[in-house]
Design a protein around this motif. Structure first.
Motif, PDB file in Angstrom:
ATOM      1  N   PHE A  63       0.838  -1.197   0.000  1.00 34.73           N
ATOM      2  CA  PHE A  63       0.000   0.000   0.000  1.00 34.73           C
ATOM      3  C   PHE A  63       0.877   1.252   0.000  1.00 34.73           C
ATOM      4  O   PHE A  63       0.608   2.209  -0.720  1.00 34.73           O
ATOM      5  N   GLU A  64       1.942   1.220   0.791  1.00 35.58           N
ATOM      6  CA  GLU A  64       2.844   2.377   0.877  1.00 35.58           C
ATOM      7  C   GLU A  64       3.523   2.663  -0.454  1.00 35.58           C
ATOM      8  O   GLU A  64       3.687   3.820  -0.832  1.00 35.58           O
ATOM      9  N   GLN A  65       3.904   1.615  -1.190  1.00 39.50           N
ATOM     10  CA  GLN A  65       4.515   1.814  -2.502  1.00 39.50           C
ATOM     11  C   GLN A  65       3.540   2.487  -3.462  1.00 39.50           C
ATOM     12  O   GLN A  65       3.916   3.406  -4.198  1.00 39.50           O
ATOM     13  N   VAL A  66       2.305   2.028  -3.460  1.00 35.22           N
ATOM     14  CA  VAL A  66       1.284   2.604  -4.340  1.00 35.22           C
ATOM     15  C   VAL A  66       1.005   4.046  -3.928  1.00 35.22           C
ATOM     16  O   VAL A  66       0.887   4.942  -4.771  1.00 35.22           O
ATOM     17  N   GLN A  67       0.929   4.280  -2.641  1.00 32.66           N
ATOM     18  CA  GLN A  67       0.671   5.627  -2.130  1.00 32.66           C
ATOM     19  C   GLN A  67       1.798   6.586  -2.528  1.00 32.66           C
ATOM     20  O   GLN A  67       1.538   7.709  -2.969  1.00 32.66           O
ATOM     21  N   GLN A  68       3.041   6.159  -2.403  1.00 37.05           N
ATOM     22  CA  GLN A  68       4.179   7.009  -2.766  1.00 37.05           C
ATOM     23  C   GLN A  68       4.227   7.264  -4.266  1.00 37.05           C
ATOM     24  O   GLN A  68       4.496   8.390  -4.699  1.00 37.05           O
TER      25      GLN A  68
ATOM     26  N   SER B 183      -6.521  -3.879   2.134  1.00 35.94           N
ATOM     27  CA  SER B 183      -5.355  -4.700   1.819  1.00 35.94           C
ATOM     28  C   SER B 183      -4.071  -3.903   2.009  1.00 35.94           C
ATOM     29  O   SER B 183      -3.966  -2.770   1.525  1.00 35.94           O
ATOM     30  N   ASN B 184      -3.107  -4.502   2.675  1.00 37.82           N
ATOM     31  CA  ASN B 184      -1.815  -3.858   2.860  1.00 37.82           C
ATOM     32  C   ASN B 184      -0.864  -4.151   1.722  1.00 37.82           C
ATOM     33  O   ASN B 184       0.173  -3.501   1.593  1.00 37.82           O
ATOM     34  N   ALA B 185      -1.208  -5.159   0.893  1.00 35.32           N
ATOM     35  CA  ALA B 185      -0.357  -5.528  -0.238  1.00 35.32           C
ATOM     36  C   ALA B 185      -1.169  -6.329  -1.248  1.00 35.32           C
ATOM     37  O   ALA B 185      -2.180  -6.943  -0.899  1.00 35.32           O
TER      38      ALA B 185
END
Length: 75
Positions: free
Chosen positions: A6-11, A46-48
């Protein structure tokens, strides 16, 4: 392939929106695939996600906006 977090997509989405800001509260076309994925992940809590489950176009956008600035300019 590795999971996409999720963090990768958000960034990646943030980088895209920095380069192509929203105008009159309308997101730019360039961010469509990333924002769609982010929304699906939020909805599913989902976190990933498995990279193999994503379309080639979405993976290309993730790579493009996750890359350092000189690589994004070449894309």
């Amino acid at each position: 392939m590795n999971p996409i977090t999720f963090e990768q997509v958000q960034q990646a989405t943030a980088r895209c929106l920095q380069a192509h800001p929203a105008v009159d509260a309308v997101l730019p076309r360039e961010s469509r695939l990333l924002v769609e994925l982010l929304g699906l992940m939020i909805y599913a809590r989902s976190n990933a996600v498995d990279a193999a489950s994503l379309s080639p176009a979405t993976l290309d956008e993730l790579r493009r906006w996750s890359a350092p600035a000189p690589l994004r300019a070449a894309a």
